[in-house]
Design an enzyme around this catalytic site. Structure first.
Site, mmCIF file in Angstrom:
data_model
loop_
_atom_site.group_PDB
_atom_site.id
_atom_site.type_symbol
_atom_site.label_atom_id
_atom_site.label_comp_id
_atom_site.label_asym_id
_atom_site.label_seq_id
_atom_site.Cartn_x
_atom_site.Cartn_y
_atom_site.Cartn_z
ATOM 1 N N HIS A 185 57.939 -12.486 14.246
ATOM 2 C CA HIS A 185 57.483 -12.943 15.762
ATOM 3 C C HIS A 185 58.721 -13.634 16.280
ATOM 4 C CE1 HIS A 185 55.667 -14.422 19.448
ATOM 5 N NE2 HIS A 185 55.884 -15.598 18.875
ATOM 6 N N HIS A 215 61.188 -21.544 18.007
ATOM 7 C CA HIS A 215 60.015 -21.988 19.229
ATOM 8 C C HIS A 215 58.658 -22.361 18.650
ATOM 9 C CE1 HIS A 215 58.664 -17.764 19.389
ATOM 10 N NE2 HIS A 215 57.421 -18.325 19.761
ATOM 11 N N GLU A 246 55.576 -26.908 16.548
ATOM 12 C CA GLU A 246 53.705 -26.529 16.675
ATOM 13 C C GLU A 246 53.402 -26.322 15.273
ATOM 14 O OE1 GLU A 246 52.405 -26.844 19.529
ATOM 15 O OE2 GLU A 246 50.326 -26.504 18.741
ATOM 16 N N ASP A 247 53.903 -25.530 14.584
ATOM 17 C CA ASP A 247 53.140 -24.865 13.378
ATOM 18 C C ASP A 247 53.699 -25.279 12.227
ATOM 19 O OD1 ASP A 247 51.841 -23.586 15.315
ATOM 20 O OD2 ASP A 247 53.022 -21.833 15.212
ATOM 21 N N ASP A 263 57.930 -14.653 24.572
ATOM 22 C CA ASP A 263 57.000 -14.986 23.648
ATOM 23 C C ASP A 263 55.844 -14.074 23.921
ATOM 24 O OD1 ASP A 263 55.668 -16.622 21.427
ATOM 25 O OD2 ASP A 263 54.570 -17.322 23.424
ATOM 26 N N ASP A 291 54.394 8.020 44.637
ATOM 27 C CA ASP A 291 55.898 7.610 43.810
ATOM 28 C C ASP A 291 55.336 7.526 42.121
ATOM 29 O OD1 ASP A 291 54.100 5.268 44.117
ATOM 30 O OD2 ASP A 291 55.491 3.932 44.029
HETATM 31 MN MN MN Z 1 55.466 -17.827 19.763
#
Ligand code: MN
Length: 493
Positions: free
Chosen positions: A48, A72, A76-77, A140, A262
């Site tokens: 990811h 990133h 957090e994880d 993301d 279009d």
């Molecule tokens: Mn992410």
């Protein structure tokens, strides 16, 4: 090819002098940190951040952004801390990761969708101070949408709705047309499966026919451009499915797809502005422009988000209406990638990459500054119900307001310089009667502490009601706090 090599290869296309060492180092750190974690798709988690970094590399973002993208989700994880990132990769990377993490904390809960939408918009406006935070969040989301199929059903719908209502309009505001279209089309089937299927079935033969017509026209226009010595690339562009659906719902169209001209547009990308008008002449010489709805010149008169292009509608050989879009390579890059193209350009400029190399030989002047901050401020203004907020935004796009979080993830907007006492009053008027202290980002601070955008503010409460101090009047910034304290102090006297 190793995953990290793919990122470097893409990044080098736009940034030949990229420092790859720091990207390899960040990749190793992220891979180690996420070790053992698996995505819904069954892939290793590290895939990811790598894909997110690849998207940002395609947009032309530099090392700092790519490193922050790789890392990133670590704070957090995983066990990785901001302090660690700061000492290993510098304050910029740490700040970007922190911003991205905070944006991710704004959560949709219960029936408070409207408030959530406002919260998230406000956060984006606040975070726009560093556009790279917003870019990482967009990349993301784009990757999460590309892999949404694997996510549990209930979550799917929430994520898709968020994408349609927040992220796609955000991309549009930033002039990132390609990203906006992809996000919308990915979200459409999850948000409104019924209409999605209806549209796909209805549109298929029309798209096929339009594609054939454009293909024929393409060959012919290429020949004519060459004959007249106009150097240009020509290709077809199919309209996004969601944007088609929105157009079909408009009054006057009444779901009649034959009124959409279009579906597939012919696009001519020239080297310079003069050639745009030369190409327009060649097009009109071959196919007659449709009277009254004919030409829109967004080159002479760009759209508010910076979009530039000449659009003309002509009758093709079958007497059907065909749209032709003409723009320079630079305008094209701007139309597809907007703020990202602008940012990448400004960044390269400051690090001394030549203009020529960056824009493939087309002239690009630095003074054409994208006004994305203003765009975001307008966006907030359009949707906000809060009159006070609107007024403040008019005074100054951003610098007068800060946005802080409660521990629950709610966002509160306050004037710059506001203190924990102002925050407490905003959360709940009664709260200041129980105010013992405050923590900002986990650290105890004095009550006159000046809050900053992105701070997580926690109020420490006393068990029983206490008297408020009239000294607080010296430092509070909001009318609400002044009134509340004034009222309670008077009652005491
Ligand atoms: Mn992410």
């Amino acid at each position: 090819m190793k995953r990290v090599d793919e990122i470097i290869k893409i990044a080098r296309l736009k940034k030949p002098d990229l420092d790859e060492g720091v990207i390899r180092q960040a990749y190793l750190k992220a891979a180690r940190a996420h070790k053992g974690q698996v995505r819904y798709t069954g892939d290793k988690y590290i895939t990811h951040p790598v894909e997110v970094a690849k998207i940002l590399a395609e947009w032309g973002m530099g090392e700092v952004t790519l490193v922050a993208a790789l890392l990133h989700d670590t704070v957090e994880d995983t066990e990785v801390t901001l302090e660690e990132l700061d000492s290993e990769y510098g304050a910029d990377v740490a700040r970007l990761v922190d911003g991205v993490t905070k944006l991710g904390k704004v959560k949709l809960r219960g029936s408070r969708e409207k408030m959530f939408v406002e919260n998230l918009r406000k956060m984006f406006v606040a975070m726009a101070a560093d556009i790279r935070v917003v870019m990482i969040r967009l990349a993301d989301r784009l990757h999460n949408m590309r892999t949404l199929e694997a996510v549990p059903l209930r979550k799917q719908k929430r994520i898709a709705e968020e994408t349609l209502h927040i992220y796609a309009p955000l991309a549009e505001r930033l002039g990132m047309g390609r990203v906006k279209t992809e996000l919308e089309d990915l979200a459409f089937m999850y948000v409104d499966a019924e209409n999605f299927e209806w549209l796909m079935k209805l549109a298929k033969p029309h798209f096929e026919r339009a594609e054939e017509a454009v293909e024929r026209a393409k060959e012919e226009i290429e020949t004519r451009l060459k004959e007249d010595g106009v150097e240009a690339e020509v290709h077809g562009r199919a309209k996004g499915r969601y944007s088609l659906f929105c157009k079909l719902k408009r009054p006057g169209v009444e779901r009649d797809i034959s009124k959409i001209f279009d579906l597939v547009a012919l696009r001519i990308i020239t080297k310079n502005k003069g050639d745009c008008y030369a190409a327009l002449g060649i097009v009109h010489d071959r196919w007659k422009p449709v009277p009254s709805i004919g030409v829109s010149d967004f080159v002479a008169q760009p759209k508010p988000n910076g979009y530039q292009s000449i659009h003309t509608k002509v009758f093709d050989d079958e007497g059907r209406i065909m749209e032709v879009q003409i723009r320079t390579k630079k305008m094209h890059e701007q139309a597809e990638l907007g703020a990202a193209a602008h940012y990448a350009y400004a960044e390269a400029k400051s690090s001394g990459v030549s203009e020529e190399r960056l824009m493939g030989g087309t002239a690009f002047k630095i003074d054409e500054k994208m006004n994305w901050v203003e765009q975001l401020a307008n966006w907030q203004r359009e949707v906000s119900d809060s009159r006070e907020f609107v007024e403040d935004m008019k005074l100054d796009a951003l610098s007068h307001r800060i946005y802080v979080f409660s521990p629950k993830g709610d966002v509160y907007d306050l004037p710059a310089g506001a203190t924990p006492v102002d925050f407490a009053c905003l959360v709940h008027g009664e709260l200041i009667s129980y105010l013992k202290g405050a923590k900002v980002n986990g650290r105890v601070v004095p009550l006159d502490h000046g809050l900053q955008s992105g701070d997580l503010v926690e109020i420490i409460k006393t068990k029983n009601k206490r008297e408020v101090s009239k000294d607080w009047l010296e430092f509070v910034k909001t009318r609400k706090a002044k009134d509340q304290i004034g009222k309670l102090v008077r009652r005491m006297l």
